[in-house]
Design an enzyme around this catalytic site. Structure first.
Site, short mmCIF file in Angstrom:
data_model
loop_
_atom_site.label_atom_id
_atom_site.label_comp_id
_atom_site.label_asym_id
_atom_site.label_seq_id
_atom_site.Cartn_x
_atom_site.Cartn_y
_atom_site.Cartn_z
N ASP A 118 0.71 -1.20 -0.16
CA ASP A 118 0.00 0.11 0.04
C ASP A 118 0.97 1.15 -0.06
OD1 ASP A 118 -3.09 0.88 0.82
OD2 ASP A 118 -1.59 2.18 1.72
N ILE A 119 0.34 2.39 -0.80
CA ILE A 119 1.25 3.48 -0.90
C ILE A 119 0.90 4.45 0.48
CG2 ILE A 119 1.80 5.75 -2.14
CD1 ILE A 119 0.66 4.23 -4.55
N GLU A 161 -5.23 2.31 -3.92
CA GLU A 161 -3.49 2.53 -4.15
C GLU A 161 -3.09 1.19 -3.47
OE1 GLU A 161 -4.75 4.37 -0.06
OE2 GLU A 161 -5.66 4.28 -2.01
#
Length: 246
Positions: A118-119, A161
């Site tokens: 995950d960003i 994301e």
């Protein structure tokens, strides 16, 4: 593959049964007296055949035709299997391949590793610079991930994301090394929003789990393990790799 060689059909079956190699086009080299084996070769997934004796121009022409057909097929598959924004595989395709790789892992007792990533603080990027900038970041993240992974690895956009990565025939130690390389590569790269004229430093959090083929685990449970490790990575401060351990 030369049909006259012992084990040729066994080799063809292995190539076409493995998820990572089944799409490789195979040309059989045969003679008229091996027509029965040729028929079996087609049933196993061979693409074309060449009769002996053959000449160079014939081989080049057949390879050219196969290459053209495969390229057109890939273009069609891209429309069905790829995420429209990032160009990575979509979630539907990933789940289908994961199910196949999981069955292969169980059958041959080979490791299969999974990563959820995950960003970090991506919502802040969208809120500050707009969703257009966020989309550019997602595209650049996709390119960065693909540049690190092997050809046989499968990476997909899981949603928003969040991305998911499958590493066939890689155990926990190897998967941890790959995950750390992904994390550090993203950390060291400069990301940019061209229309805003800005560059950004970003990080990712990664959860890793490994299935060794000897445990009867469902697809959802394995994904849940990686997702749980990802949650721990974010809870622990982000920009880190956490490995699921039973």
């Amino acid at each position: 593959i030369r049909l006259s060689k012992p084990g040729s059909l066994k080799l063809l079956k292995q190539i076409k049964s493995a998820p990572s190699t089944r799409d490789i086009p195979v040309i059989l080299i045969t003679s008229k007296r091996l027509c029965r084996k040729l028929s079996m070769g087609y049933e196993l997934g061979a693409y074309d055949y060449i009769l002996r004796p053959f000449f160079k121009e014939e081989v080049l022409a057949r390879v050219s035709n196969i290459t053209f057909a495969c390229e057109k097929m890939k273009e069609l598959e891209k429309l069905l299997d790829r995420d429209y924004l990032t160009g990575l595989y979509n979630r539907r395709f990933f789940m289908e391949r994961f199910f196949e790789e999981l069955a292969w892992s169980a059958r041959y007792n080979e490791p299969l590793s999974l990563m959820m990533l995950d960003i970090d603080y991506f919502k802040k990027v969208n809120d500050t610079y707009g969703h257009g900038c966020g989309d550019e970041i997602l595209k650049q993240i996709a390119v960065t991930l693909s540049s690190v992974l092997r050809t046989e690895d499968i990476v997909a956009r899981y949603g928003g994301e969040e991305f998911i990565v499958m590493l066939p025939n890689i155990g926990m130690e190897g998967a941890s090394i790959v995950a750390e390389k992904l994390r550090s590569t993203v950390q060291d790269r400069k990301f940019f929003c061209e229309d805003k004229g800005i560059t950004l430093n970003l990080t990712i959090s990664i959860g890793v789990t490994t299935h060794y083929g000897d445990a009867d685990l469902s697809l959802d449970r394995i994904i849940g393990q990686a997702d749980g490790a990802l949650y721990d990575a974010k809870k622990g401060g982000r920009n880190r790799v956490v490995v699921y351990r039973q």
